[in-house]
Each structure stands twice: as structure tokens, then as C-alpha cells.
Design an enzyme around this catalytic site. Structure first.
Site, short mmCIF file in Angstrom:
data_model
loop_
_atom_site.label_atom_id
_atom_site.label_comp_id
_atom_site.label_asym_id
_atom_site.label_seq_id
_atom_site.Cartn_x
_atom_site.Cartn_y
_atom_site.Cartn_z
N ARG A 122 32.53 30.68 36.14
CA ARG A 122 33.88 31.18 35.89
C ARG A 122 34.77 30.05 35.40
O ARG A 122 35.70 29.63 36.05
CB ARG A 122 34.38 31.86 37.14
CG ARG A 122 33.61 33.18 37.26
CD ARG A 122 34.00 33.96 38.40
NE ARG A 122 34.31 35.32 37.98
CZ ARG A 122 34.67 36.27 38.82
NH1 ARG A 122 34.80 36.02 40.07
NH2 ARG A 122 34.91 37.48 38.38
N GLN A 127 34.88 32.89 29.75
CA GLN A 127 35.56 34.14 30.12
C GLN A 127 35.07 35.33 29.30
O GLN A 127 34.97 36.44 29.80
CB GLN A 127 37.07 33.99 29.96
CG GLN A 127 37.70 33.32 31.18
CD GLN A 127 39.20 33.20 31.07
OE1 GLN A 127 39.82 33.85 30.24
NE2 GLN A 127 39.78 32.35 31.89
N ASP A 130 32.14 36.89 30.92
CA ASP A 130 32.26 37.11 32.37
C ASP A 130 32.19 38.60 32.70
O ASP A 130 33.19 39.30 32.80
CB ASP A 130 33.58 36.49 32.84
CG ASP A 130 33.76 36.56 34.34
OD1 ASP A 130 32.93 37.23 35.00
OD2 ASP A 130 34.72 35.96 34.84
N SER A 133 33.99 39.95 35.84
CA SER A 133 35.42 40.25 35.66
C SER A 133 35.62 41.53 34.85
O SER A 133 36.48 42.34 35.19
CB SER A 133 36.13 39.10 34.96
OG SER A 133 36.24 38.00 35.83
N TYR A 231 38.23 30.78 45.07
CA TYR A 231 37.78 31.90 45.88
C TYR A 231 38.35 31.80 47.28
O TYR A 231 38.74 30.72 47.73
CB TYR A 231 36.25 31.93 45.95
CG TYR A 231 35.61 32.41 44.68
CD1 TYR A 231 35.63 33.75 44.35
CD2 TYR A 231 35.02 31.52 43.80
CE1 TYR A 231 35.06 34.20 43.18
CE2 TYR A 231 34.45 31.95 42.62
CZ TYR A 231 34.47 33.30 42.32
OH TYR A 231 33.91 33.75 41.15
P1 NAD Z 1 36.43 38.45 44.69
O1 NAD Z 1 36.01 39.75 44.10
O2 NAD Z 1 35.41 37.51 45.21
O3 NAD Z 1 37.49 38.72 45.88
C1 NAD Z 1 38.56 39.62 45.72
C2 NAD Z 1 39.82 39.12 46.36
O4 NAD Z 1 39.76 39.26 47.78
C3 NAD Z 1 40.14 37.65 46.12
O5 NAD Z 1 41.39 37.55 45.48
C4 NAD Z 1 40.17 37.05 47.52
O6 NAD Z 1 41.11 36.01 47.65
C5 NAD Z 1 40.53 38.25 48.36
N1 NAD Z 1 40.26 38.13 49.80
C6 NAD Z 1 39.20 37.58 50.44
N2 NAD Z 1 39.34 37.68 51.78
C7 NAD Z 1 40.51 38.34 51.99
C8 NAD Z 1 41.20 38.76 53.15
N3 NAD Z 1 40.76 38.51 54.37
N4 NAD Z 1 42.38 39.41 52.98
C9 NAD Z 1 42.88 39.66 51.76
N5 NAD Z 1 42.28 39.28 50.62
C10 NAD Z 1 41.11 38.63 50.73
O7 NAD Z 1 37.34 37.66 43.67
P2 NAD Z 1 37.40 37.75 42.08
O8 NAD Z 1 38.28 38.86 41.70
O9 NAD Z 1 36.04 37.73 41.52
O10 NAD Z 1 38.15 36.39 41.71
C11 NAD Z 1 38.46 35.39 42.62
C12 NAD Z 1 38.87 34.10 41.94
O11 NAD Z 1 38.13 33.79 40.79
C13 NAD Z 1 40.31 34.10 41.49
O12 NAD Z 1 40.83 32.82 41.76
C14 NAD Z 1 40.23 34.31 40.03
O13 NAD Z 1 41.36 33.83 39.33
C15 NAD Z 1 39.01 33.50 39.72
N6 NAD Z 1 38.42 33.90 38.44
C16 NAD Z 1 38.30 32.96 37.45
C17 NAD Z 1 37.73 33.32 36.22
C18 NAD Z 1 37.60 32.32 35.11
O14 NAD Z 1 38.17 31.27 35.17
N7 NAD Z 1 36.82 32.62 34.12
C19 NAD Z 1 37.30 34.61 36.03
C20 NAD Z 1 37.43 35.55 37.08
C21 NAD Z 1 37.98 35.17 38.29
#
Ligand code: NAD
Length: 381
Positions: A122, A127, A130, A133, A231
Site C-alpha cells: 500500500r 494505488q 490496489d 482498496s 493500520y
Molecule cells: P482495514 O480494512 O484494515 O480496517 C478498517 C478500519 O477499521 C481502519 O480504519 C481501522 O483503523 C479501523 N479500526 C480497527 N480497529 C478499530 C476499532 N476498535 N474501532 C474502530 N475502528 C477500528 O483498513 P483499510 O481500509 O484497508 O485501510 C487502513 C489504512 O491503510 C489507512 O491508513 C489507509 O489510509 C491506508 N491505505 C493506504 C493505501 C495506499 O497508500 N495505497 C491504500 C489503502 C489504504
């Protein structure tokens, strides 16, 4: 070289990894394209549309796998599909390497190269590939649509000749990719939308979409909610208690709850307890996007929809992207096409598997007879 896409064999899977449009792009990279007959049907792409795009239609899965140098598909390969791997074949697919030891061993033994789409690092450069996402975005959107389909009222408030309608109140728990998509969909439908995440850095994004970020009286710890690579990490017991207390306060108020909270490589945290469900209003809806990982709601039944004694509908479907197969296939096929662009530096229809490239290395789980998962951390952000 030839890129082939078989029909997905998992029951209920409607997506396809190649669309007529992506096939045109792949041909510009110098590849021939082939597809198993009917593979795109359930996603809205007929054989004729592929033919028009210059794609060869192959009658059986066996013939397709045999003819292709690169096989692009969606779901983790089945045992039968694994048997079709061979030394000179590259497979690009979701592969679940962390929970698929047998698959990794078979693929390595067969000498095939496997690129696991959930392993695309990520980092900014990746992106466009990805798939986690692009699929999470669809899941978040669709979660709100499914909630609406099971909710007996409007999302938006209205003043009509027949009476005043209050707006629905929606709480999104977890504001990652899926959660933010749910927030955007919910606000655009006019609901009063709240979102909570252990990572307070998402508050700005939530607020920019017209929703309200839910803060706890526990700010110090909420500042520490994120750990490795953006994360979430596991919350402390005190933080969890503060979070649950806040949710208990909100439960009787909200009409729809969309839960998306996940922590990488763990079961989903349980955040919506039985007593919270019991305190919700009759007719409320919970959509648990974490169902596949055990669920954020105590009462969720994965792959099912249930109605509790107090009239709350809980949806635990695990196939949201497949429920929007045309859109999901279009985005996934584009992710694959970008992966192929990186694998074809000369645009000459020849795969160059550069294990020095962070993105290719990160997503390659077997190569030249070896299991290459887990990968080393990427060198660049
Ligand atoms: P995910 O599907 O692993 O998790 C979903 C969400 O649940 C996250 O926001 C996490 O903080 C939240 N969470 C975990 N425990 C929790 C709790 N107890 N209560 C409430 N919320 C809780 O996450 P995701 O959507 O795959 O993405 C997570 C991270 O990855 C983010 O920082 C996102 O910006 C980053 N990301 C980066 C890229 C990139 O740079 N290419 C692409 C996608 C995502």
C-alpha cells in the site's frame, strides 16, 4: 504471450478478472487475450463483447489454463485450479497467502509464479493496482445500499404535505477505505452520519464528507490508535471500555450502523455487543462488513441476514463486491491491467518478473519453485 481468464468457480461469485475494455489495453501491451466462454456473463459482459474486443473465446476451463501463459482470476484458486499450475505459468489472483499454506506449497512445487492481489504493497505508486482498496470502496458503498433496502424510512429528512420526516442517523464504525466510502454514500443520501475510528487522523476526512467524527473522552489514547503503516493496533482495555460506553450511548439513537473495523491478521474486534443491539429501535439495521473475519457485531451471522427479537436487521453478507459485479469487475480488471503494465516494461507481450521491484516483489508469493511469502518490507513509501 497469452493472458487468459477462466470463469470463477466459487458459488455465487459473479465477478470476472478481464473485461472487454481491459482486454483492449492488455493487447496494447502486446498480449493475446483469451476468456472461458460465459466467464463475463454474470458481470454483464457477453462473449460477443469480448469477441468484438479481439478476445479468443475458449470452450473449457482446462483448455483456457492450458493455452494461457498468464492466468488472471478473482478468487483464491480451488484445488482443481491449483492442479493446473505449471512451471511456465504466472497466476494473478487473490490467494490469501496467510491462510493458504497448502496452496503456496502446491504452487511452489509446480514451479508457477503466483502474484497475490491482496499483497500489493500500500504505497502511493501501487494505488492503481490496489485491489483491496477498489473492492473495499465498493463494499462500503453497497453496505449503505443494502442497509437502505432493509430500512423502512428515508435517509434524508423531508417536510412534505403528508408530514415531517426526520433524517435517518447512520453510524459508521471504522473509517478506512470501506468506512469512508460508506460515510460518503450515507451523507450523499442525506442521512445524519457519524463515524468513529481508533485512528483520529481520519477525523478530517470524515468531516470533509459532511459527517461528524465521534471523539471519546479519552483523547490521549485515541491519538495512539494507529500503529504500523497507518493500520490500527489492538486497543487497550481502558480505551475499549470508553469506546463501548460511547457506542452504548449512541445505540438507541442511531437507525443504521455500518461496522468495518479490522486489524490486519487478526479476528475482527467485537464492538457492537448484544445489549447494544437490544437497545436499538425496532426497524434499525446493522451491516457488518467485518463478518468474514468474525464480525464486529456479536450477533452477526456471516453470509446471512437475521432479524432479532426486537426487530433489528443484521446483515452479515461477505460478497458485497460480487453484488456489484459489473463495477467490481471493471475496477479489478483495471487493477490487473496496471499490474501487467508493470510486468511488461517493453510493451512487447513478454512478462519480466523483476524481483527488485518493490510492488512485484511484495505481491509475489511463489516464484521459481520457492515460496516467497512473506515479503521483506518495501524500500520506499
Ligand atoms: P482495514 O480494512 O484494515 O480496517 C478498517 C478500519 O477499521 C481502519 O480504519 C481501522 O483503523 C479501523 N479500526 C480497527 N480497529 C478499530 C476499532 N476498535 N474501532 C474502530 N475502528 C477500528 O483498513 P483499510 O481500509 O484497508 O485501510 C487502513 C489504512 O491503510 C489507512 O491508513 C489507509 O489510509 C491506508 N491505505 C493506504 C493505501 C495506499 O497508500 N495505497 C491504500 C489503502 C489504504
Amino acid at each position: 504471450m497469452k493472458i487468459g481468464t477462466p470463469k470463477e468457480v466459487m458459488e455465487g461469485e459473479n465477478r470476472v478478472a478481464m473485461t472487454p475494455d481491459s482486454a483492449l489495453q492488455l493487447q496494447k501491451l502486446g498480449y493475446d487475450c483469451a476468456i472461458e466462454t460465459g466467464a463475463g456473463e454474470r458481470a454483464g459482459f457477453a462473449d460477443a463483447a469480448y469477441e468484438e474486443a479481439g478476445v479468443e473465446i475458449v470452450k473449457t476451463a482446462a483448455a483456457l489454463w492450458k493455452a494461457a501463459d498468464v492466468v488472471a482470476k478473482v478468487r483464491v484458486p480451488t484445488e482443481t485450479e491449483l492442479k493446473r499450475l505449471r512451471t511456465d505459468l504466472t497466476l494473478i489472483s487473490f490467494f490469501n497467502p496467510g491462510g493458504n499454506e497448502a496452496g503456496l506449497e502446491t504452487a511452489a512445487k509446480k514451479g508457477a509464479t503466483v502474484i497475490a492481489m491482496e499483497m500489493v504493497p500500500r504505497i502511493s505508486r501501487a494505488q492503481k493496482m490496489d485491489a483491496l482498496s477498489s473492492m473495499a470502496n465498493i463494499a462500503g458503498y453497497r453496505a449503505v445500499i443494502e442497509a437502505g433496502n432493509n430500512f423502512g424510512r428515508f435517509f434524508t429528512g423531508q417536510i412534505t404535505a403528508a408530514g415531517k420526516v426526520p433524517p435517518a442517523k447512520v453510524l459508521v464504525v471504522g473509517a478506512g477505505v470501506a468506512g469512508l466510502a460508506a460515510v460518503g454514500t450515507s451523507t450523499s443520501l442525506g442521512a445524519i452520519t457519524y463515524a468513529f475510528d481508533v485512528r483520529p487522523e481520519v477525523a478530517e476526512q470524515v468531516e470533509s464528507m459532511g459527517a461528524e467524527f465521534v471523539y471519546l473522552d479519552f483523547e490521549e489514547e485515541q491519538k495512539d490508535g494507529s500503529s504500523s503503516g497507518g493500520y490500527a493496533s489492538v486497543s487497550s482495555p481502558e480505551f475499549r471500555e470508553a469506546q463501548l460506553a460511547k457506542f452504548r450511548e449512541l445505540a438507541p439513537e442511531v437507525d443504521i450502523v455500518i461496522t468495518t473495523a479490522l486489524i490486519p491478521n487478526r479476528e475482527a474486534p467485537e464492538l457492537w455487543t448484544e445489549d447494544m443491539v437490544k437497545s436499538m429501535k425496532r426497524g434499525s439495521v446493522i451491516v457488518d462488513l467485518a463478518a468474514e473475519k468474525g464480525g464486529n457485531c456479536k450477533l452477526t451471522v456471516a453470509d446471512d441476514k437475521i432479524v432479532t427479537e426486537n426487530g433489528v436487521t443484521i446483515i452479515g453478507y461477505t460478497d458485497f463486491p460480487s453484488r456489484m459485479a459489473t463495477q467490481a469487475s471493471t475496477l479489478y480488471a483495471t487493477n490487473i491491467r496496471h499490474m501487467m503494465t508493470d510486468l511488461t516494461p517493453e510493451k512487447d507481450g513478454q512478462v519480466v518478473h523483476d524481483m527488485e521491484d518493490d510492488v512485484i516483489r511484495g505481491s509475489t508469493v511463489t516464484h521459481k519453485g520457492e515460496i516467497t511469502w512473506p515479503p521483506p518490507p518495501p524500500k520506499v513509501a
